[in-house]
Design a protein around this motif. Structure first.
Motif, PDB file in Angstrom:
ATOM      1  N   ASP A  76      94.167 -34.218  75.176  1.00 48.60           N
ATOM      2  CA  ASP A  76      92.911 -34.107  75.916  1.00 48.60           C
ATOM      3  C   ASP A  76      91.787 -34.071  74.892  1.00 48.60           C
ATOM      4  O   ASP A  76      91.539 -33.051  74.262  1.00 48.60           O
ATOM      5  CB  ASP A  76      92.895 -32.840  76.774  1.00 48.60           C
ATOM      6  N   TYR A  77      91.150 -35.217  74.701  1.00 49.83           N
ATOM      7  CA  TYR A  77      90.069 -35.321  73.727  1.00 49.83           C
ATOM      8  C   TYR A  77      88.766 -34.795  74.327  1.00 49.83           C
ATOM      9  O   TYR A  77      88.551 -34.893  75.533  1.00 49.83           O
ATOM     10  CB  TYR A  77      89.896 -36.777  73.285  1.00 49.83           C
ATOM     11  N   PRO A  78      87.871 -34.266  73.524  1.00 48.86           N
ATOM     12  CA  PRO A  78      86.649 -33.647  74.046  1.00 48.86           C
ATOM     13  C   PRO A  78      85.626 -34.618  74.622  1.00 48.86           C
ATOM     14  O   PRO A  78      84.791 -34.208  75.416  1.00 48.86           O
ATOM     15  CB  PRO A  78      86.068 -32.920  72.823  1.00 48.86           C
ATOM     16  N   GLU A  79      85.689 -35.916  74.288  1.00 46.98           N
ATOM     17  CA  GLU A  79      84.649 -36.850  74.717  1.00 46.98           C
ATOM     18  C   GLU A  79      84.603 -37.081  76.229  1.00 46.98           C
ATOM     19  O   GLU A  79      83.549 -37.108  76.828  1.00 46.98           O
ATOM     20  CB  GLU A  79      84.800 -38.216  74.034  1.00 46.98           C
ATOM     21  N   HIS A  80      85.755 -37.326  76.844  1.00 47.53           N
ATOM     22  CA  HIS A  80      85.846 -37.596  78.285  1.00 47.53           C
ATOM     23  C   HIS A  80      84.947 -38.751  78.715  1.00 47.53           C
ATOM     24  O   HIS A  80      84.309 -38.694  79.765  1.00 47.53           O
ATOM     25  CB  HIS A  80      85.510 -36.335  79.105  1.00 47.53           C
ATOM     26  N   SER A  82      85.917 -42.278  78.846  1.00 45.79           N
ATOM     27  CA  SER A  82      86.527 -43.466  79.451  1.00 45.79           C
ATOM     28  C   SER A  82      87.353 -43.135  80.683  1.00 45.79           C
ATOM     29  O   SER A  82      87.882 -42.038  80.837  1.00 45.79           O
ATOM     30  CB  SER A  82      87.423 -44.169  78.428  1.00 45.79           C
ATOM     31  N   LEU A  83      87.457 -44.121  81.535  1.00 47.96           N
ATOM     32  CA  LEU A  83      88.317 -44.004  82.708  1.00 47.96           C
ATOM     33  C   LEU A  83      89.766 -43.828  82.276  1.00 47.96           C
ATOM     34  O   LEU A  83      90.507 -43.043  82.871  1.00 47.96           O
ATOM     35  CB  LEU A  83      88.169 -45.249  83.590  1.00 47.96           C
ATOM     36  N   THR A  84      90.172 -44.508  81.224  1.00 53.15           N
ATOM     37  CA  THR A  84      91.543 -44.380  80.730  1.00 53.15           C
ATOM     38  C   THR A  84      91.850 -42.936  80.356  1.00 53.15           C
ATOM     39  O   THR A  84      92.882 -42.386  80.757  1.00 53.15           O
ATOM     40  CB  THR A  84      91.764 -45.308  79.522  1.00 53.15           C
ATOM     41  N   HIS A  85      90.974 -42.308  79.607  1.00 54.09           N
ATOM     42  CA  HIS A  85      91.188 -40.914  79.219  1.00 54.09           C
ATOM     43  C   HIS A  85      91.212 -40.007  80.446  1.00 54.09           C
ATOM     44  O   HIS A  85      92.068 -39.135  80.567  1.00 54.09           O
ATOM     45  CB  HIS A  85      90.105 -40.445  78.243  1.00 54.09           C
ATOM     46  N   GLU A  86      90.289 -40.218  81.359  1.00 59.86           N
ATOM     47  CA  GLU A  86      90.260 -39.420  82.589  1.00 59.86           C
ATOM     48  C   GLU A  86      91.581 -39.522  83.328  1.00 59.86           C
ATOM     49  O   GLU A  86      92.121 -38.521  83.805  1.00 59.86           O
ATOM     50  CB  GLU A  86      89.121 -39.898  83.487  1.00 59.86           C
ATOM     51  N   MET A  87      92.132 -40.722  83.414  1.00 62.51           N
ATOM     52  CA  MET A  87      93.390 -40.920  84.125  1.00 62.51           C
ATOM     53  C   MET A  87      94.555 -40.251  83.409  1.00 62.51           C
ATOM     54  O   MET A  87      95.434 -39.688  84.054  1.00 62.51           O
ATOM     55  CB  MET A  87      93.657 -42.420  84.302  1.00 62.51           C
ATOM     56  N   MET A  88      94.557 -40.280  82.087  1.00 62.57           N
ATOM     57  CA  MET A  88      95.615 -39.610  81.331  1.00 62.57           C
ATOM     58  C   MET A  88      95.599 -38.109  81.600  1.00 62.57           C
ATOM     59  O   MET A  88      96.642 -37.503  81.846  1.00 62.57           O
ATOM     60  CB  MET A  88      95.450 -39.895  79.837  1.00 62.57           C
ATOM     61  N   VAL A  89      94.418 -37.511  81.574  1.00 60.04           N
ATOM     62  CA  VAL A  89      94.296 -36.072  81.819  1.00 60.04           C
ATOM     63  C   VAL A  89      94.662 -35.748  83.264  1.00 60.04           C
ATOM     64  O   VAL A  89      95.349 -34.765  83.545  1.00 60.04           O
ATOM     65  CB  VAL A  89      92.878 -35.576  81.464  1.00 60.04           C
ATOM     66  N   TYR A  90      94.240 -36.596  84.202  1.00 57.57           N
ATOM     67  CA  TYR A  90      94.553 -36.376  85.617  1.00 57.57           C
ATOM     68  C   TYR A  90      96.072 -36.407  85.831  1.00 57.57           C
ATOM     69  O   TYR A  90      96.626 -35.563  86.533  1.00 57.57           O
ATOM     70  CB  TYR A  90      93.854 -37.431  86.472  1.00 57.57           C
TER      71      TYR A  90
END
Length: 101
Positions: A76-80, A82-90
């Motif tokens: 969970d990277y602090p930037e948040h 991209s949609l890709t990152h959001e989906m990974m965390v979700y």
């Protein structure tokens, strides 16, 4: 052209990592790039035959890396940004329950 969004997901995943997918579920979209493109996010399940080694065949022209990661190990990277990152965390938080059967 000539394929549905779901067909595009199947084709792109096969081309980029060499695996079939099933149970494709739309998540949401995000504007992308400078030329009015739209990035569409989908969750899906790998459709790997029993007894297979789950090997990924990475298309290095498309992806820098690809690997299987345990859900609890998804970063969970602090930037948040991209949609890709959001989906990974979700997915990390909600697991398989986000994919329709």
């Amino acid at each position: 052209m000539g394929e549905s969004a779901e067909q595009t997901v199947r084709r792109e995943v096969m081309e980029e990592v060499g695996i079939s997918v099933k149970n494709i579920t739309y998540y949401k979209s995000q504007p992308w790039g400078y030329d009015s493109n739209l990035l569409m996010g989908y969750f899906c399940q790998a459709d790997i035959p029993e007894g297979s080694d789950n090997h990924l065949t990475i298309d290095r022209q498309e992806l820098a890396t690809g690997e299987w990661v345990k859900r609890e190990d998804i970063p969970d990277y602090p930037e948040h940004l991209s949609l890709t990152h959001e989906m990974m965390v979700y997915f990390k938080e909600h697991g398989q329950g986000i994919i329709s059967k």
